[in-house]
Enzyme design. Structure first.
Site, short mmCIF file in Angstrom:
data_model
loop_
_atom_site.label_atom_id
_atom_site.label_comp_id
_atom_site.label_asym_id
_atom_site.label_seq_id
_atom_site.Cartn_x
_atom_site.Cartn_y
_atom_site.Cartn_z
N HIS A 292 0.82 -1.21 0.00
CA HIS A 292 0.00 0.00 0.00
C HIS A 292 0.86 1.26 0.00
CE1 HIS A 292 0.59 0.86 4.38
NE2 HIS A 292 0.59 -0.45 4.50
N ASP B 286 -0.68 4.25 0.87
CA ASP B 286 -1.23 5.20 1.85
C ASP B 286 -0.51 5.07 3.18
OD1 ASP B 286 -2.48 2.65 2.15
OD2 ASP B 286 -4.10 3.55 3.31
N ASP C 255 6.42 1.71 6.94
CA ASP C 255 5.07 1.16 6.64
C ASP C 255 4.41 1.97 5.54
OD1 ASP C 255 2.69 -0.16 6.72
OD2 ASP C 255 2.08 0.59 8.67
N GLU D 68 -5.27 1.02 2.75
CA GLU D 68 -4.98 -0.07 3.67
C GLU D 68 -5.08 0.42 5.11
OE1 GLU D 68 -3.05 -3.02 6.16
OE2 GLU D 68 -2.45 -0.94 5.96
N GLU D 69 -4.60 1.63 5.34
CA GLU D 69 -4.57 2.15 6.71
C GLU D 69 -5.95 2.65 7.14
OE1 GLU D 69 -2.16 1.59 8.46
OE2 GLU D 69 -0.26 1.73 7.39
N GLU E 141 4.40 -5.75 4.23
CA GLU E 141 4.19 -5.08 5.52
C GLU E 141 5.44 -5.22 6.40
OE1 GLU E 141 1.85 -3.19 6.56
OE2 GLU E 141 0.34 -3.51 5.00
N HIS F 107 3.92 4.12 12.31
CA HIS F 107 2.80 4.90 12.86
C HIS F 107 3.24 5.88 13.95
CE1 HIS F 107 -0.60 1.95 11.43
NE2 HIS F 107 0.44 1.96 10.60
#
Ligand SMILES: [Zn+2]
Length: 383
Positions: A73, A75, A106, A140-141, A169, A354
Site C-alpha cells: 500500500h 497510503d 510502513d 490499507e490504513e 508489511e 505509525h
C-alpha cells in the site's frame, strides 16, 4: 531498462503525502517506475463501497503463468504532531544512515525495494518464464473498503490470476530477517448492552438494576475458555475494553449499562462460530441483553509450503538470519489475497511505524531489495 535506486524511489514516495484516502500522486510515482521497467500499468480508481474514491494499481510484466505478485500500500497514517518531528514528515530525509519520514517503514521503503529488486532481477536474468505483477492499494490504513479487495475483483473480472504473493508489511519486530508472517488472527468487536428500569436506590423494588446482570454476563465472558492455541497461532484472546454506565449519582439505579470487548482469534474459529460460542455463554449466564458484533477480519493461514520456504531462503541469503514464521499482530490485506493464492508477508522493521519520527535504516532497504530479488530468482527457478 533503467536500474532503480531504492532509496531515491522511497524518498520520492515519502514526498507524496498520501495520508488515507489521499493519493497525492504516490501511486503514479510507483507506476512510472514500473513502466520504465516494461510493466503494463492499470491505474484503478474505486469508490464502489462508499466513501472517497481510492487510487489503486495493478501492474504486470509478461503475460504467461505463473504470475508472481508483490502487494502493498502507498497510503500512510497521519503524521501526528508535525512539530514533534525533527524534519518535515514528508521530506524523505536521509541522515546518518537512516531514511526518515511517514511511510519509511510502513511501507514505502518496502515498495521501493520491490521495484528495485524487480529491476535488478530483470537486469540479471531478463524476462522470467512467467509474469511479475504489483497489486498496490491506497486504502490499507483506513477502512480498506475500496482497496485491495476492489482491485482483486477487477482482476477477477478480467481473468487476471496470481499464483503466489509476497506482501511487504513491516513484519520484523526489531531486526531485519527475523520474522515472516504466514497468517493473521481474526478480529471482532462485541457491543453488549443491558437495560433495566431507573429508580431510587432506597426503593430497589421499584427499579430494575441492569448492572448485576452486566457483571454476570461479563464474568461469563472472562471465564469462557476459548482455546490453547494451534500449530501456528497463539491462543485466542478476549479483552473487555470498556464498561460504560455514565451514572454520576450514588442514589440512582441506572437504566442501562454497556460494555465493549474485542476478540483476536486464531484458526480454531471463524467469526460465525465464535459469535455462536459467545451468545451461548451469555445465554447460559442468564438475563436479557443486546449484542452486536463488528467483524474486522477473519483469521487466515498460508500453511508453510514452497512460497514460505523461498522467502525464508532469500532472507537467509541476504541477512544470514533464519526467520521464524509468525501470525502475530493486527490484520493485513493478506486477508483478501489469501482467497486467491498463497501469500506470505515480509518487509522492513516495524519498530517506528505509525510513530512520530518514523524511520528505517538505509541498509535495511538495500538488504530488502536483495531479498525481493532473491525471492524472484528462487520462485522462477522452481516454477
Ligand atoms: Zn502497512
Amino acid at each position: 531498462m533503467a536500474a532503480i535506486d531504492p532509496i531515491e524511489l522511497a524518498q520520492a514516495l515519502i514526498r507524496r503525502p498520501s495520508v488515507t484516502p489521499a493519493d497525492e500522486g504516490a501511486i503514479g510515482v510507483l507506476a512510472d517506475a514500473l513502466e520504465g521497467l516494461g510493466f503494463t500499468c492499470h491505474r484503478l480508481t474505486s469508490d464502489e463501497r462508499g466513501g472517497p474514491a481510492i487510487a489503486n494499481l495493478y501492474a504486470r510484466f509478461g503475460s504467461e503463468a505463473p504470475n508472481f505478485c508483490f502487494a502493498g500500500h502507498t497510503d500512510v497514517v497521519p503524521p501526528g504532531d508535525v512539530a514533534a518531528w525533527a524534519d518535515n514528515p514528508f521530506s524523505g530525509t536521509v541522515k546518518q544512515g537512516y531514511l526518515h519520514g511517514r511511510g519509511a517503514a510502513d511501507m514505502k521503503g518496502a515498495l521501493a525495494a520491490m521495484a528495485a529488486g524487480t529491476a535488478a532481477y530483470l537486469e540479471r536474468h531478463g524476462a522470467p518464464k512467467g509474469s511479475i505483477s504489483f497489486l498496490i492499494t491506497g486504502d490499507e490504513e483506513g477502512r480498506a473498503l475500496n482497496g485491495t479487495r476492489s482491485a482483486l475483483e477487477w482482476m477477477q473480472a478480467r481473468g487476471e490470476t496470481i499464483d503466489a504473493c509476497v506482501l511487504g508489511e513491516p513484519t520484523n519486530p526489531e531486526r531485519l530477517g527475523t520474522t515472516i508472517k504466514i497468517g493473521r488472527r481474526g478480529s471482532m468487536t462485541g457491543r453488549l448492552a443491558v437495560r433495566g428500569t431507573q429508580g431510587h436506590v432506597a426503593y430497589p423494588h421499584l427499579a430494575d438494576n441492569p448492572l448485576p446482570r452486566l457483571v454476570r454476563l461479563l464474568a461469563a465472558l472472562i471465564d469462557l475458555p476459548l482455546d490453547n492455541g494451534t500449530a501456528h497461532f497463539d491462543p485466542s484472546n478476549l479483552e473487555i475494553v470498556t464498561i460504560d454506565v455514565g451514572n454520576p449519582a450514588a442514589n440512582v439505579i441506572p437504566a442501562k449499562g454497556e460494555a465493549v470487548f474485542n476478540i483476536r482469534f486464531n484458526d480454531t474459529y471463524d467469526s460465525a462460530s465464535l459469535e455462536a460460542l459467545i451468545r451461548g455463554a451469555l445465554d447460559a449466564a442468564g438475563g436479557g441483553y443486546a449484542l452486536e458484533f463488528e467483524i474486522t477480519g477473519e483469521s487466515f493461514l498460508t500453511p508453510p509450503g514452497p512460497l514460505a520456504a523461498i522467502v525464508k531462503d532469500a532472507v537467509e541469503a541476504a541477512t544470514g538470519l533464519r526467520p521464524a514464521y509468525s501470525t502475530t499482530g493486527g490484520t493485513s490485506d493478506a486477508r483478501f489475497i489469501h482467497h486467491h493464492c498463497p501469500v506470505v508477508e515480509f518487509g522492513l522493521v516495524g519498530q517506528t511505524m505509525h510513530k512520530v519520527g518514523e524511520n528505517v535504516p538505509v541498509a535495511d532497504v538495500l538488504s530488502l531489495t536483495d531479498i525481493y530479488r532473491g525471492v524472484l530468482e528462487r520462485y522462477f527457478r522452481s516454477a
